[in-house]
Enzyme design. Structure first.
Site, PDB file in Angstrom:
ATOM      1  N   HIS A  56       0.841  -1.196   0.000  1.00 49.01           N
ATOM      2  CA  HIS A  56       0.000   0.000   0.000  1.00 49.01           C
ATOM      3  C   HIS A  56       0.878   1.249   0.000  1.00 49.01           C
ATOM      4  CE1 HIS A  56      -1.859   3.063   2.863  1.00 49.01           C
ATOM      5  NE2 HIS A  56      -2.572   3.192   1.753  1.00 49.01           N
ATOM      6  N   HIS A 106       1.887  10.542  -1.456  1.00 49.15           N
ATOM      7  CA  HIS A 106       0.928   9.940  -0.541  1.00 49.15           C
ATOM      8  C   HIS A 106       0.078  11.098  -0.050  1.00 49.15           C
ATOM      9  CE1 HIS A 106       0.024   7.313   3.266  1.00 49.15           C
ATOM     10  NE2 HIS A 106      -1.067   7.765   2.672  1.00 49.15           N
TER      11      HIS A 106
END
Length: 328
Positions: A56, A106
């Site tokens: 992830h 992110h």
């Protein structure tokens, strides 16, 4: 004389049992060669039938700032190390920058490299291990630079997907649910960019993948030919998150439909402190789910997307290895 015969008989039994044990557990050793574990699978399998470990926010390993790392860092190994450890699904998120490049992000946090870094590493890796396949999820994760005149998807398509430097790197076939044989040595796109003109990979239709926020959900993709089943409840706390992961694992375990695509996220958003950081959550969730996968034996898991992929906590099973070894 009788004692000798008895000893010989027992020896024969032990040899036979030993041979049976090693034969029955031969596939358990997939994770002993994590760099090329896919090469040992039946290449007639569809990718949806393969249990695939993923990472992830795969590019967050670059973060060094201790404050940002608490909530934005989800990996500590670089792309090539992740690949060598067996990871085959990469969650790449980005922002369109003014120079028609995609910066890896992110959320709002820039991860100090561009998309080309991942593609270069994948190209290098797949040339070294041509029987492997990489699934790359691509998602816009932050607003484009104000000077950008193209959409995120247009930049990806024009400057990466159709770039002669990378074009042969991507799977461009027409099969909505390709087999390992069709995708060896390739990146298969898992398209979270929305509507697209890219006609290959998962989400290859005009509407793209419709992703529900903080939810377990099902949706049809590839013009209805595939059923995507996702668990991405990233705002949960530990107990609820583990329950959500296990619930989707249980569904995958009893499902033999190759046209069902299971994507199960183990990640939880950080609360901003060391106590509830991404690392702390992963240190509890990963071993717990690894234990469940191990107990289930050779069973379908789908694609599991984890934080700190390839990181093993002392005394616990490695989740990437358990996912790999759960393949039939």
């Amino acid at each position: 004389m009788k004692k000798c015969i008895k000893t010989l008989f027992l020896s024969i039994i032990l040899v036979v049992m030993s041979g049976w044990y090693h034969s029955a557990h031969a596939s358990d050793s997939l994770s002993k060669s994590p760099e090329n574990w896919m090469s040992k699978l039946d290449d007639g399998k569809h990718l949806t039938e393969i249990n695939i470990p993923g990472s992830h926010d795969s590019g967050s390993f670059t973060l060094k700032d201790p404050v940002k790392s608490v909530w934005a860092k989800t990996q500590d190994k670089d792309y090539l190390t992740q690949m060598k450890s067996g990871v085959r699904f990469f969650d790449i998120r980005g922002r369109a920058s003014a120079d028609n490049m995609i910066s890896v992000h992110h959320g709002m946090v820039y991860l100090h490299h561009e998309l080309g870094k991942f593609l270069d590493d994948a190209k290098y890796y797949l040339s070294a291990y041509p029987n492997e396949t990489i699934v790359m999820s691509m998602k816009k994760d932050y607003d484009s630079d104000s000077k950008v005149t193209k959409t995120f998807e247009e930049i990806f398509r024009e400057y990466y997907y159709n770039n002669p430097q990378y074009q042969n790197l991507f799977y461009t076939g027409s099969n909505a649910n390709p087999t390992l044989k069709e995708t060896k040595g390739k990146i298969v796109l898992f398209n979270r960019m929305g509507g697209t003109y890219i006609k290959s990979g998962y989400g290859a239709d005009t509407s793209g993948i419709q992703w529900a926020d903080n939810a377990t959900f099902e949706t049809k993709i590839n013009n209805g030919s595939l059923n995507l089943k996702v668990q991405d409840e990233y705002k949960d706390y530990y107990d609820k998150k583990v329950e959500a992961v296990k619930n989707l694992l249980a569904k995958a375990k009893t499902d033999s439909n190759k046209d069902n695509v299971y994507v199960n996220f183990l990640s939880v958003a950080s609360g901003g402190s060391a106590f509830n950081s991404t690392y702390n959550y992963a240190s509890h969730i990963n071993p717990e789910i690894a234990k469940t996968i191990k107990a289930n034996g050779k069973a379908r898991t789908g694609w599991l997307i984890v934080d700190y992929a390839g990181y093993t906590w002392p005394g616990y099973d490695d989740i990437v290895s358990e996912i790999i070894d759960s393949n039939k």
